[in-house]
Structure formats: C-alpha cells, structure tokens
Write an enzyme that holds these catalytic residues in place. Structure first.
Site, PDB file in Angstrom:
ATOM      1  N   ASP A  22     -45.762 -36.607  12.398  1.00 44.70           N
ATOM      2  CA  ASP A  22     -46.399 -35.380  13.760  1.00 44.70           C
ATOM      3  C   ASP A  22     -47.423 -34.269  12.778  1.00 44.70           C
ATOM      4  OD1 ASP A  22     -48.235 -35.434  15.936  1.00 44.70           O
ATOM      5  OD2 ASP A  22     -46.179 -34.833  16.910  1.00 44.70           O
ATOM      6  N   ASN A  24     -50.800 -34.199  11.775  1.00 45.80           N
ATOM      7  CA  ASN A  24     -52.064 -33.677  11.485  1.00 45.80           C
ATOM      8  C   ASN A  24     -53.036 -33.540  11.907  1.00 45.80           C
ATOM      9  OD1 ASN A  24     -50.441 -35.661   9.236  1.00 45.80           O
ATOM     10  ND2 ASN A  24     -51.594 -37.367   9.952  1.00 45.80           N
ATOM     11  N   TRP A  27     -52.952 -29.443  11.681  1.00 43.98           N
ATOM     12  CA  TRP A  27     -52.795 -28.694  11.046  1.00 43.98           C
ATOM     13  C   TRP A  27     -54.140 -28.740  10.788  1.00 43.98           C
ATOM     14  CZ3 TRP A  27     -55.342 -30.273   6.186  1.00 43.98           C
ATOM     15  CH2 TRP A  27     -54.825 -29.961   4.964  1.00 43.98           C
ATOM     16  N   HIS A  39     -55.655 -35.662   8.992  1.00 43.62           N
ATOM     17  CA  HIS A  39     -54.781 -37.200   8.453  1.00 43.62           C
ATOM     18  C   HIS A  39     -54.904 -37.321   7.031  1.00 43.62           C
ATOM     19  CE1 HIS A  39     -54.058 -38.561  12.188  1.00 43.62           C
ATOM     20  NE2 HIS A  39     -55.684 -38.163  13.146  1.00 43.62           N
ATOM     21  N   SER A  67     -49.276 -46.130  16.250  1.00 39.98           N
ATOM     22  CA  SER A  67     -48.144 -46.097  17.275  1.00 39.98           C
ATOM     23  C   SER A  67     -49.090 -47.328  18.297  1.00 39.98           C
ATOM     24  CB  SER A  67     -47.672 -45.738  18.505  1.00 39.98           C
ATOM     25  OG  SER A  67     -48.638 -44.570  19.023  1.00 39.98           O
ATOM     26  N   LEU A 133     -36.580 -48.881  -3.759  1.00 41.40           N
ATOM     27  CA  LEU A 133     -36.724 -48.039  -1.815  1.00 41.40           C
ATOM     28  C   LEU A 133     -37.765 -49.156  -1.284  1.00 41.40           C
ATOM     29  CD1 LEU A 133     -36.936 -46.035  -0.890  1.00 41.40           C
ATOM     30  CD2 LEU A 133     -38.801 -45.311  -1.546  1.00 41.40           C
ATOM     31  N   ARG A 190     -38.517 -36.154  12.559  1.00 42.19           N
ATOM     32  CA  ARG A 190     -39.869 -35.937  12.761  1.00 42.19           C
ATOM     33  C   ARG A 190     -40.524 -34.305  13.353  1.00 42.19           C
ATOM     34  NH1 ARG A 190     -42.479 -37.639  17.995  1.00 42.19           N
ATOM     35  NH2 ARG A 190     -44.619 -36.796  18.258  1.00 42.19           N
ATOM     36  N   GLU A 209     -28.805 -40.136  13.516  1.00 40.03           N
ATOM     37  CA  GLU A 209     -28.492 -38.956  13.430  1.00 40.03           C
ATOM     38  C   GLU A 209     -30.200 -38.389  14.230  1.00 40.03           C
ATOM     39  OE1 GLU A 209     -26.060 -36.374  14.126  1.00 40.03           O
ATOM     40  OE2 GLU A 209     -24.649 -38.628  13.725  1.00 40.03           O
TER      41      GLU A 209
HETATM   42  C1  FPP Z   1     -49.528 -38.080  14.100  1.00 38.24           C
HETATM   43  O1  FPP Z   1     -50.587 -36.223  14.142  1.00 38.24           O
HETATM   44  C2  FPP Z   1     -50.433 -38.954  12.791  1.00 38.24           C
HETATM   45  C3  FPP Z   1     -50.606 -39.866  13.471  1.00 38.24           C
HETATM   46  C4  FPP Z   1     -50.527 -40.879  14.535  1.00 38.24           C
HETATM   47  C5  FPP Z   1     -51.611 -40.877  11.746  1.00 38.24           C
HETATM   48  C6  FPP Z   1     -50.358 -41.196  10.337  1.00 38.24           C
HETATM   49  C7  FPP Z   1     -51.041 -41.013   8.977  1.00 38.24           C
HETATM   50  C8  FPP Z   1     -50.716 -40.708   8.336  1.00 38.24           C
HETATM   51  C9  FPP Z   1     -49.581 -39.636   8.301  1.00 38.24           C
HETATM   52  C10 FPP Z   1     -51.956 -40.906   7.176  1.00 38.24           C
HETATM   53  C11 FPP Z   1     -51.435 -41.945   6.218  1.00 38.24           C
HETATM   54  C12 FPP Z   1     -50.723 -42.639   6.199  1.00 38.24           C
HETATM   55  C13 FPP Z   1     -50.192 -43.586   5.497  1.00 38.24           C
HETATM   56  C14 FPP Z   1     -49.198 -44.466   5.853  1.00 38.24           C
HETATM   57  C15 FPP Z   1     -50.844 -44.424   4.217  1.00 38.24           C
HETATM   58  P1  FPP Z   1     -51.243 -36.572  15.442  1.00 38.24           P
HETATM   59  O2  FPP Z   1     -52.774 -37.164  14.903  1.00 38.24           O
HETATM   60  O3  FPP Z   1     -51.003 -36.851  16.163  1.00 38.24           O
HETATM   61  O4  FPP Z   1     -51.247 -34.654  15.463  1.00 38.24           O
HETATM   62  P2  FPP Z   1     -51.368 -33.652  16.565  1.00 38.24           P
HETATM   63  O5  FPP Z   1     -49.869 -33.868  17.123  1.00 38.24           O
HETATM   64  O6  FPP Z   1     -51.554 -32.408  15.727  1.00 38.24           O
HETATM   65  O7  FPP Z   1     -52.535 -33.817  17.042  1.00 38.24           O
END
Ligand code: FPP
Length: 256
Positions: A22, A24, A27, A39, A67, A133, A190, A209
């Site tokens: 979480d 992205n 950031w 992302h 999700s 893995l 997380r 955990e």
């Molecule tokens: C949550 O951050 C992240 C996502 C919904 C997407 C996750 C995707 C990646 C990490 C990139 C690629 C993954 C793979 C497996 C190639 P958010 O957008 O909810 O962030 P925020 O809470 O700051 O808005």
C-alpha cells in the site's frame, strides 16, 4: 531480535510471507506525479521483496496486487494498472523462471482481459516446476470471495451426492480456499500506515503475525523487511495455547 543465522530451517524465519503493498498513490502524489507513476515505482519494489525472500530462504510470498474492490477505482487508473501488470508479466517471467520462482495467481481471473489471462497462464505453466520460491499474486482477489468460492464448491459436491454435509468441517474448507497447498502465512506485512487487513486472505491469516509500517510501498528496502523479520523472530506464537504449553511441546502439540 534474533541472533540466529537466516536459514529457512529456523522457525524464526517465516516460511510464508503475505504482503499488502500500500502507498503507491501517496508516494506519487507527494512528488506531484500521477498515481500511475507510483504504481510503476511499486512494481520495482516487488522485485526488492522477491530478492529478499530468495536471499533469506523464505519459501512462499503472497502479494496483494489488486483487490476485488479495486475495480471500482477511476477507469484510467484501472486501465494503467492493467497495462502495468501485462508489461511486468511479459518482462519478468523469464528472469523469475531462471531464479527458480514458481508464479501463480489467485482471484477472479475471468474479470481480466484476454491478454492478461493468457500471460497469467503462460507465467504459471512456464514456472510450474520451480520450487525455490512460491510467488502468488492475488489479483481481483478478496478474502470474502475466496471463502464464498470454497463454500460454493462444497455445495456443488453436496448437491451431487459426493459429500455429506456432516463432512464439512474446518479442514474441508481449508482444502478449498486459495493457497491450500501452502503453509498458512506466518508473517503479514502492510506498508502505507493503515492497520487493517482489507479483505486479504481472511481465512488463511487466522494465526498469522501482523506487522505494519508507515513506509510507502515504493520506498520498500531490504532493511525494512529485515526489521519485520527481526520483530517476528522475537514473538511467541501460541496458537490459542498457553506459553507454558508452547515451551514444553512434548505434553501438547502445537496445531499447524
Ligand atoms: C495500493 O496502493 C496498490 C495497488 C492497488 C496496486 C499494487 C500494484 C503494484 C505494487 C504494482 C505492480 C504489481 C505487480 C505484481 C507487478 P494505493 O494505490 O492504494 O496507494 P494509496 O493508498 O497511497 O492511494
């Protein structure tokens, strides 16, 4: 903090790590960039996490990439994420295979477009013999969906006369939820500062955990993951038993 060497044989090293990636969007917003840039940076952090698991001998890594609820995000963000998943799959699968990583996907695959579904199948078949893995990507996944699909599959067997309702117990459900062939996650991480499970692996996390950090996912580094492992190594896992029972396992066995 553990002074033991980092080996997979040590109970102080989790066998299975489950991660909510979480932060992205935040950031990117902090840099005044579009969320999709976050992302992209998040995809790089995925490699940091995989490298760490390979180095520490962690057997299984399950990442929450998208999700069931994420389909409700703005159309352009969903579209950009789909492109990113497709590119990452095309780009990374050879290297993952070379490094002995088995890749699998859990979730409602039929909701993705054909190109992504084909890449998912290709990645799975290409890496299926690997054992170093077990990397599971949860995509269009929800813990409630997972339990519902297990219940539906049991109901189908009952309706067909293959299964008695009396045979439906915890073990029967555990066999039909996703990740049934892996040990339950030992450690959940997380990033992003929120302290909730957000419909991830609801069944499988019963005795996992939990570890949370304010760090945003694209900022992930090995030192942060090591902090999580050190914290995990210092915890006593009691699985509903008493500390004394755990200390003297000959009198009472610890449940799986
Ligand atoms: C949550 O951050 C992240 C996502 C919904 C997407 C996750 C995707 C990646 C990490 C990139 C690629 C993954 C793979 C497996 C190639 P958010 O957008 O909810 O962030 P925020 O809470 O700051 O808005």
């Amino acid at each position: 903090m553990s002074s033991e060497p980092a080996t997979a044989a040590s109970p102080r090293i989790p066998r299975h790590l489950a991660v909510i990636m979480d932060g992205n969007g935040r950031w990117a917003q902090r840099r005044r960039r579009p969320r999709v840039i976050g992302h992209r940076a998040g995809a790089r952090a995925v490699n940091v996490c995989i490298d760490f698991c390979l180095e520490r001998g962690i057997e299984a890594l399950t990442l929450f990439a998208f999700s069931s609820e994420n389909w409700g995000r703005p159309e352009d963000e969903v579209g950009a994420l789909m492109k990113l998943f497709l590119n990452a799959l095309e780009r990374e699968v050879d290297e993952l295979d070379r490094r002995g990583v088995r890749v699998r996907f859990i979730g409602e695959r039929e909701r993705f477009g054909e190109a992504i579904r084909l890449q998912m199948t290709h990645a799975e078949s290409r890496t299926q013999a690997n054992t170093r893995l077990h990397l599971t990507i949860a995509a269009s996944y929800g813990g409630r969906w997972d339990i519902a699909q297990a219940a539906r599959s049991l109901a189908v067997d009952v309706a067909a006369g293959r299964l008695s309702p009396d045979a439906i117990d915890e073990a029967a459900i555990a066999q039909r939820v996703c990740l049934a062939d892996l040990p339950a996650p030992d450690l959940f991480i997380r990033t992003g500062g929120d302290t909730r499970i957000s419909n991830f692996l609801l069944w499988q996390l019963a005795y996992t955990e939990l570890w949370f950090t304010d760090l945003l996912w694209p900022e992930l580094d090995a030192a942060t993951l090591q902090r999580a492992l050190d914290d995990y190594a210092g915890r006593e896992r009691r699985f509903g038993l008493t500390g004394a029972q755990i200390a003297a396992p000959t009198t009472n066995e610890t449940p799986e």
